[in-house]
Enzyme design. Structure first.
Site, PDB file in Angstrom:
ATOM      1  N   ALA A 187       0.978  -1.234   0.074  1.00 20.41           N
ATOM      2  CA  ALA A 187       0.111   0.099   0.045  1.00 20.41           C
ATOM      3  C   ALA A 187       0.854   1.094   0.050  1.00 20.41           C
ATOM      4  CB  ALA A 187      -0.769   0.159   1.124  1.00 20.41           C
ATOM      5  N   MET A 188       0.447   2.395  -0.356  1.00 20.91           N
ATOM      6  CA  MET A 188       0.929   3.626  -0.202  1.00 20.91           C
ATOM      7  C   MET A 188       0.311   4.801   0.646  1.00 20.91           C
ATOM      8  SD  MET A 188       3.660   4.980  -1.137  1.00 20.91           S
ATOM      9  CE  MET A 188       4.148   6.641  -0.924  1.00 20.91           C
TER      10      MET A 188
ATOM     11  N   ASN B 228      -0.583   7.827   0.253  1.00 22.41           N
ATOM     12  CA  ASN B 228      -0.772   9.253  -0.174  1.00 22.41           C
ATOM     13  C   ASN B 228      -1.893   9.682   0.788  1.00 22.41           C
ATOM     14  OD1 ASN B 228       0.344   8.291  -2.402  1.00 22.41           O
ATOM     15  ND2 ASN B 228      -1.534   6.892  -2.712  1.00 22.41           N
TER      16      ASN B 228
ATOM     17  N   HIS C 289      -0.865   0.793   9.320  1.00 25.69           N
ATOM     18  CA  HIS C 289       0.652   1.151   8.917  1.00 25.69           C
ATOM     19  C   HIS C 289       0.449   2.581   8.110  1.00 25.69           C
ATOM     20  CE1 HIS C 289       4.619   0.118   7.145  1.00 25.69           C
ATOM     21  NE2 HIS C 289       4.145   0.909   6.414  1.00 25.69           N
ATOM     22  N   GLU C 290      -0.408   2.478   7.266  1.00 21.65           N
ATOM     23  CA  GLU C 290      -0.460   3.646   6.155  1.00 21.65           C
ATOM     24  C   GLU C 290      -1.196   4.989   7.007  1.00 21.65           C
ATOM     25  OE1 GLU C 290       1.104   3.230   3.416  1.00 21.65           O
ATOM     26  OE2 GLU C 290       1.192   1.236   3.640  1.00 21.65           O
TER      27      GLU C 290
ATOM     28  N   HIS D  23       1.520   6.779   8.689  1.00 22.49           N
ATOM     29  CA  HIS D  23       2.488   7.648   7.893  1.00 22.49           C
ATOM     30  C   HIS D  23       1.612   9.071   7.772  1.00 22.49           C
ATOM     31  CE1 HIS D  23       5.538   5.237   6.489  1.00 22.49           C
ATOM     32  NE2 HIS D  23       4.578   4.143   5.760  1.00 22.49           N
TER      33      HIS D  23
ATOM     34  N   GLU E  35       8.906   4.476   7.895  1.00 14.26           N
ATOM     35  CA  GLU E  35       8.747   3.278   7.506  1.00 14.26           C
ATOM     36  C   GLU E  35       8.865   2.557   8.744  1.00 14.26           C
ATOM     37  OE1 GLU E  35       6.812   2.245   5.384  1.00 14.26           O
ATOM     38  OE2 GLU E  35       7.388   3.651   3.658  1.00 14.26           O
TER      39      GLU E  35
END
Length: 860
Positions: free
Chosen positions: A273-274, A276, A306-307, A310, A329
């Site tokens: 995943a990312m 954004n 986790h995302e 961020h 990370e």
């Protein structure tokens, strides 16, 4: 192109010269639909960048990777694209104090998951787009300054086909056929995002009263392809999302700063995943088309959290350059598990962390390419490879150790100060250490030098001396380090003593926490305790180390591992035994015997699935070749026995069914798989859904019990994007020289396949039962990888170089051939050398394991 690989020095120089005030990006993706599927396609991208230069008259450059540039204008001057654009950079000369750059370009849709990826759904012909940029692929979609420390607000607008919806980081609305999105906060280029297409979209909302009495409201959305809508459990995604937002607001004391919170599950995604901001993207494999175990749901929850972590660690406060990638990370990896255990139904998350994440870290930290958590990242190719087990899992493990070292309250207070002090800015290691020193009163410099600035993993072994009464006279912990990385570290550990209680369970009867430092530490508090049957030197998994055992403990595990009552302690023992196997200190046949003896009693499904993976790995890589056939038969018999013994309909039954398919190796096994597929055999409670059908088909195909016609018929049942991937993998698994030659050509000689189908083909190609068929490809591999690296995108090149290494040709000869290639390629790109060196090391480790196993056979 040399200009594609931005160096740290260039980035520093540019950051010292420029500051960016804002971007306006206009994309026209109407070209994504219509026409055939294969012709090269481009879309129009017009970017306006407003930026300042603190040395008027100086020169710099903007980044853009595009097939062509229509026009470039700087401060109203038209520049000749042929002169200023070299394919990856736009030269900007004679800059003013205040500048406006306008670039009109034709950018390319991607089939490799880098930049703006275009996917055509085979089921209904619909086209789906999404972007993926980390570390530096936004320049494939719009002109920019592609480095994390040149943050700016972004305004996007997108022209798309009439029937589509478009999403970006900010809230959007459509007017006059154009989607316009709210300006973002200052963010880095690599976390901007656009998703467009006829996606299935579900909404919800989150609200929370803040400390100042105001109410924070966050619109929530979740989206996936229409074809996956029947399987989409949006309510579970929203449940975890809300639990996470509660947890982070509770502990971070900084309200979520990015407005809405959409989560898009997209096809052919290269990562998990990312992050954004406002539009997180995930691989769509987190939508489950068949029955899965609790582990899959836990894993999805962990990735969602986790995302989300961020949004603060990475998006609000961002590392200055990729050396400090761990600043986002490692934190997200740690906070993902921390928040999951405390805020969701997955309270067993630390067991999974100990067993899965740390296994990844221990492997990475013993490779020749290991590096400190804070790495030396010279350029973007280095950065791409550092999204690894060190940056994620070791970094997270070290943070878990840090929380044990400074205390939870000091750690979280440090995080709160860090966000407030550096909001929308960029940081380095020192910025974080200074707030933690303030809140904990501890010397963070010494801790950071040991844990963040040196590489390698220590081993901790207990030494127990008993007195005449059979009590502990002295218990010491011996710390060792490999010659290559001799650093001994300070460890905060819990030491547990275990004995069998009435009824036979192995239970902990004493525990102390101690600081282990230097080569030998005496733990005085345990003197006088009754003699233990098992000493666990990293009980509760507080530190990052390889656990070793004294002889008594090892004997206890061989006979009573399944009797350990606590699931985390049991998981730690399994992990330690696997490390002993990988280190050629425990024969692989002994590890397999332990799995056969005790795995059927394993209550934790995540640990069980990990044991299956390790047992398979032990058989393929670490068992001495003459003993493989016996090991294979024993594993298959054991898997079948446990499959029939498992509770009907349970997730354990499902896990054993998959493992049985993986290990099946004789006619009886293949007939059972065939019978389960065609309905002539039945195992009570085992529902054979479409995903399990493909799992059963692959071994049948690989061993010649099913053919292309069977696969055609299966695809007709499941002609979906997922079905196509499974079919491609199974086609490449067929045991024929012609099939292998075709698969090789499709991946190595051609660029026809998308990223997902390249992965599927490689997965099918390399079958452990087909070592002889694959032998000719060892030399072909070394002849091909230079060209692959220079001609293909870095993502595809990495997949090919890693996936096609001839690790099944596990002989000293393959090591020699690898050495020859490395010696002749001293000047090859460091990232390519690193991948080949890692593969060499894995093979060398496997051969040491095989030698250990062969010695055990002689001894036996």
């Amino acid at each position: 192109m040399p200009g594609e690989n931005l160096s740290r020095d260039e980035a520093r120089e540019r950051a010292a010269l420029l500051s960016v005030d804002g971007y306006d990006v206009s994309l026209d993706v109407r070209s994504a639909v219509g026409g055939g599927t294969d012709e090269p396609r481009t879309f129009r991208s017009v970017t306006t960048i407003r930026f300042r230069c603190n040395e008027p008259g100086a020169a710099s450059f903007a980044d853009l990777i595009a097939p062509s540039v229509t026009s470039v204008s700087l401060n109203g001057r038209d520049l000749d694209p042929g002169e200023v654009f070299d394919g990856s950079r736009i030269l900007l000369e004679d800059l003013a104090a205040d500048n406006e750059l306008v670039v009109d370009a034709q950018c390319a849709y991607s089939r490799t998951g880098e930049g703006l990826h275009r996917f055509v759904d085979p089921e209904d012909g619909e086209v789906y787009l999404y972007t993926q940029y980390e570390p530096a692929d936004s320049r494939r979609v719009f002109a920019n300054f592609e480095q994390p420390d040149l943050k700016a607000p972004f305004r996007f607008e997108v022209r798309a086909p009439e029937e589509w919806t478009v999403w970006s980081n900010g809230a959007g609305e459509r007017a006059d056929g154009v989607w316009r999105f709210a300006e973002t906060k200052p963010i880095s280029t690599y976390i901007t995002c656009v998703v467009a297409g006829p996606y299935h979209y579900v909404t919800d909302s989150y609200s929370r009263e803040l400390a100042d009495g105001t109410t924070l409201r966050i619109p929530l959305g979740a989206l996936c392809r229409k074809g996956l809508a029947p399987y989409f459990e949006a309510e579970d995604v929203f449940l975890i999302t809300k639990q996470g937002l509660d947890f982070f607001h509770e502990h971070f004391d900084y309200p979520y700063p990015f407005g809405k919170y959409d989560q898009a599950f997209v096809p052919e995604y290269n990562l998990g995943a990312m992050e954004n901001p406002g539009l997180v993207t995930f691989r769509e494999e987190y939508i489950f088309r068949g029955k899965v175990t609790r582990v899959s749901y836990e894993n999805r929850a962990n990735v969602i959290l986790h995302e989300m972590a961020h949004m603060w660690f990475g998006d609000l406060v961002t590392m200055e350059w990729w050396d400090d990638l761990w600043l986002k990370e490692s934190f997200a990896d740690f906070m993902g598990s921390f928040s999951m255990v405390e805020a969701t139904r997955f309270t067993e998350g630390w067991i999974t962390f100990a067993n899965r994440r740390k296994a990844w870290a221990y492997r990475a930290d013993q490779l020749p390419s290991t590096h400190p958590v804070t790495a030396d990242i010279r350029d973007l190719q280095d950065a791409k490879l550092n999204f690894d087990g060190i940056t994620y899992a070791k970094g997270a493990s070290v943070l878990k150790q840090l929380v044990a070292y400074v205390g939870r309250d000091a750690f979280l207070e440090g995080a709160r100060r860090y966000f407030k002090r550096h909001a929308y800015g960029n940081t380095r290691l020192g910025d974080l250490l200074s707030v933690l020193a303030e809140t904990s009163g501890r010397d963070m410099g010494a801790w950071a030098r040991s844990w963040l600035q040196t590489a390698g993993v220590n081993s901790l072994t207990p030494q127990v001396l008993l007195d005449a009464d059979g009590r502990i006279a002295e218990l010491a912990v011996v710390q060792e380090a490999p010659e290559s990385h001799p650093e001994l570290r300070p460890h905060r550990v819990a030491i547990g003593l275990y004995r069998r209680a009435e009824g036979g369970a192995l239970v902990r009867y004493a525990r102390v926490e101690a600081d282990v430092d230097g080569p030998r530490t005496i733990v005085r508090e345990l003197a006088g305790e009754a003699a233990p049957e098992l000493v666990l030197v990293n009980d509760d998994d507080l530190t990052y180390c390889k656990i070793r055992f004294d002889e008594t403990s090892l004997e206890t595990l061989h006979t009573h591992l399944g009797d350990i009552a606590d699931p985390l302690a049991r998981a730690l023992c399994w992990s330690a035994l696997w490390n002993l196997t990988r280190d050629a200190l425990l024969p692989a046949r002994d590890f397999i015997a332990l799995v056969l003896r005790f795995a059927g009693r394993e209550s934790d499904i995540g640990v069980l699935q990990m044991l299956h993976a390790w047992a398979e790995s032990a058989l393929v890589h670490y068992v001495a070749p003459p003993l493989r056939a016996t090991g294979s038969r024993l594993l298959a018999e054991g898997a079948e026995r446990e499959l029939y013994a498992a509770e009907p309909g349970s997730e354990h039954q499902l896990a054993w069914a998959r493992f049985f398919a993986q290990t099946a190796e004789d006619q009886g096994g293949f007939e059972l798989l065939q019978g389960l597929l065609d309905g002539t055999s039945e195992i009570e409670g085992l529902g054979v859904d479409q995903e399990l059908r493909w799992t059963f088909l692959e071994p049948l195909v690989a061993h010649g019990y099913a053919d292309e016609k069977t696969l055609e018929a299966e695809l007709a049942r499941d002609d979906t994007a997922s079905g196509r991937r499974h079919q491609v993998r199974c086609l490449a698994a067929r045991p024929s020289a012609a099939v292998k030659a075709q698969a090789w050509a499709q991946v190595v000689e051609s660029e026809e396949l998308s990223n997902a189908l390249v992965e599927a083909t490689i997965a099918g190609f390399a079958q452990p039962s087909q070592r002889e068929l694959l032998a000719p490809y060892a030399q072909k591999y070394f002849a091909a990888i230079d060209r692959v690296w220079s001609e293909r995108s870095i993502q595809i090149a990495m997949t090919v170089v890693k996936g096609l290494y001839p690790y099944l040709q596990d002989t000293p000869q393959t090591l020699v051939e690898t050495d020859v290639w490395l010696a002749a390629h001293d000047a090859a790109p460091p990232a390519l050398r690193r991948l080949v060196l890692e593969a060499w090391d894995d093979l060398a480790r496997g051969l040491r394991g095989q030698a250990c196993d062969a010695r055990a056979e002689e001894h036996h």
